[in-house]
Design a protein around this motif. Sequence first.
Motif, PDB file in Angstrom:
ATOM      1  N   PHE A 171      11.960  -0.028  -3.859  1.00  0.00           N
ATOM      2  CA  PHE A 171      10.639  -0.434  -3.380  1.00  0.00           C
ATOM      3  C   PHE A 171      10.422  -0.173  -1.892  1.00  0.00           C
ATOM      4  N   ALA A 172      11.439   0.363  -1.168  1.00  0.00           N
ATOM      5  CA  ALA A 172      11.281   0.544   0.271  1.00  0.00           C
ATOM      6  C   ALA A 172      12.150   1.688   0.764  1.00  0.00           C
ATOM      7  N   ASP A 173      11.685   2.327   1.831  1.00  0.00           N
ATOM      8  CA  ASP A 173      12.453   3.353   2.528  1.00  0.00           C
ATOM      9  C   ASP A 173      12.830   2.793   3.891  1.00  0.00           C
ATOM     10  N   HIS A 174      14.099   2.480   4.060  1.00  0.00           N
ATOM     11  CA  HIS A 174      14.561   1.877   5.303  1.00  0.00           C
ATOM     12  C   HIS A 174      14.953   2.920   6.349  1.00  0.00           C
ATOM     13  N   ARG A 175      14.699   4.199   6.059  1.00  0.00           N
ATOM     14  CA  ARG A 175      14.982   5.289   7.005  1.00  0.00           C
ATOM     15  C   ARG A 175      16.442   5.239   7.459  1.00  0.00           C
ATOM     16  N   ILE A 176      17.305   5.227   6.478  1.00  0.00           N
ATOM     17  CA  ILE A 176      18.734   5.120   6.742  1.00  0.00           C
ATOM     18  C   ILE A 176      19.290   6.468   7.193  1.00  0.00           C
ATOM     19  N   THR A 177      20.000   6.459   8.301  1.00  0.00           N
ATOM     20  CA  THR A 177      20.680   7.640   8.818  1.00  0.00           C
ATOM     21  C   THR A 177      22.187   7.427   8.721  1.00  0.00           C
ATOM     22  N   ASN A 182      21.889 -12.084   6.633  1.00  0.00           N
ATOM     23  CA  ASN A 182      20.683 -11.676   7.349  1.00  0.00           C
ATOM     24  C   ASN A 182      21.015 -10.952   8.647  1.00  0.00           C
ATOM     25  N   ASP A 183      22.117 -11.325   9.302  1.00  0.00           N
ATOM     26  CA  ASP A 183      22.517 -10.631  10.522  1.00  0.00           C
ATOM     27  C   ASP A 183      22.812  -9.156  10.242  1.00  0.00           C
ATOM     28  N   ILE A 184      23.350  -8.867   9.078  1.00  0.00           N
ATOM     29  CA  ILE A 184      23.616  -7.480   8.715  1.00  0.00           C
ATOM     30  C   ILE A 184      22.320  -6.768   8.352  1.00  0.00           C
ATOM     31  N   VAL A 185      21.500  -7.422   7.547  1.00  0.00           N
ATOM     32  CA  VAL A 185      20.257  -6.797   7.083  1.00  0.00           C
ATOM     33  C   VAL A 185      19.336  -6.472   8.256  1.00  0.00           C
ATOM     34  N   ARG A 186      19.288  -7.323   9.268  1.00  0.00           N
ATOM     35  CA  ARG A 186      18.335  -7.075  10.359  1.00  0.00           C
ATOM     36  C   ARG A 186      18.691  -5.834  11.171  1.00  0.00           C
ATOM     37  N   LEU A 187      19.888  -5.267  10.981  1.00  0.00           N
ATOM     38  CA  LEU A 187      20.230  -4.019  11.654  1.00  0.00           C
ATOM     39  C   LEU A 187      19.329  -2.873  11.217  1.00  0.00           C
ATOM     40  N   TYR A 188      18.808  -2.944   9.985  1.00  0.00           N
ATOM     41  CA  TYR A 188      17.962  -1.858   9.489  1.00  0.00           C
ATOM     42  C   TYR A 188      16.637  -2.343   8.905  1.00  0.00           C
ATOM     43  N   ASN A 189      16.473  -3.651   8.733  1.00  0.00           N
ATOM     44  CA  ASN A 189      15.251  -4.179   8.122  1.00  0.00           C
ATOM     45  C   ASN A 189      15.019  -5.601   8.621  1.00  0.00           C
ATOM     46  N   ASP A 190      14.443  -5.725   9.811  1.00  0.00           N
ATOM     47  CA  ASP A 190      14.235  -7.035  10.427  1.00  0.00           C
ATOM     48  C   ASP A 190      12.999  -7.685   9.801  1.00  0.00           C
ATOM     49  N   GLU A 191      13.233  -8.715   8.980  1.00  0.00           N
ATOM     50  CA  GLU A 191      12.151  -9.382   8.261  1.00  0.00           C
ATOM     51  C   GLU A 191      11.755 -10.714   8.896  1.00  0.00           C
ATOM     52  N   GLY A 192      12.173 -10.942  10.124  1.00  0.00           N
ATOM     53  CA  GLY A 192      11.856 -12.205  10.759  1.00  0.00           C
ATOM     54  C   GLY A 192      10.364 -12.476  10.812  1.00  0.00           C
ATOM     55  N   LEU A 193       9.588 -11.470  11.174  1.00  0.00           N
ATOM     56  CA  LEU A 193       8.141 -11.644  11.292  1.00  0.00           C
ATOM     57  C   LEU A 193       7.503 -11.952   9.948  1.00  0.00           C
ATOM     58  N   VAL A 194       7.841 -11.178   8.914  1.00  0.00           N
ATOM     59  CA  VAL A 194       7.155 -11.343   7.635  1.00  0.00           C
ATOM     60  C   VAL A 194       7.578 -12.623   6.926  1.00  0.00           C
TER      61      VAL A 194
END
Length: 232
Positions: free
Chosen positions: A191-197, A131-143
């Motif tokens: 299912f999602a566009d994480h706007r990866i650069t 999750n520490d890695i995922v939150r760099l581009y998709n922080d799902e803490g709120l949902v």
Amino acid sequence: MQLPLITDELDILTALLPQPGPAIIELGCGSARLAQGLLARFPHCHYLGLEVDAIQHARNLALGHPHMRFAAAGAQAIPEGDAGFDLALMLKSLHHVPLTAMDTALHEVARVLRPGGCLYVSEPVYVGALNDIVRLYNDEGLVRAAAQDALERALATANSPWREVARRRFDTPVHFADFAEYERRMLYPSFADHRITPELTARVAAAFAPHCGADGAHFTRPMLVRLLQKIK
């Protein structure tokens, strides 16, 4: 406390519900992997999988399983009549329902379940190295917190149709052969566009690298299962 490591969540489901079905609906079914295993163990069951991702829905339609059907729909508007199912599954999907529609989705699930039917909700817990890695581009803490809050509201509502009958916590293993596999599976889901650069990819790769050895990267994903039963 160390949690049990479960490689197949179907073992959790069938321990809680030794005789699932026969009519099963899954909300946000993805590839319906667990459902396919469920029907292999219980061939008398019939299954409907709902999915809003058009790409994944097309793949599901191509499965051609005789006891599986699929519909392009979300949990907040289930295209089925009342009281037609014995079991509803939400596997890592409740937190993907729009925040403003979570309560509606749980109301819809109650509507399509028969009295005595169950809702099996499996949600990832937002802790751990992956999750520490995922939150760099998709922080799902709120949902993810919102998903648990929606369940609490559904249980606490006056004249609630639900009672909670079980909770289970466990870890599930997650493996990536290398960063290329992580990138393919996690940065660019259909299912999602994480706007990866390119810059963001480099940050994620740097965070992933310390976890990757000769046999790839091994993580554990902590999970929480809540089993609700429709009582009226």
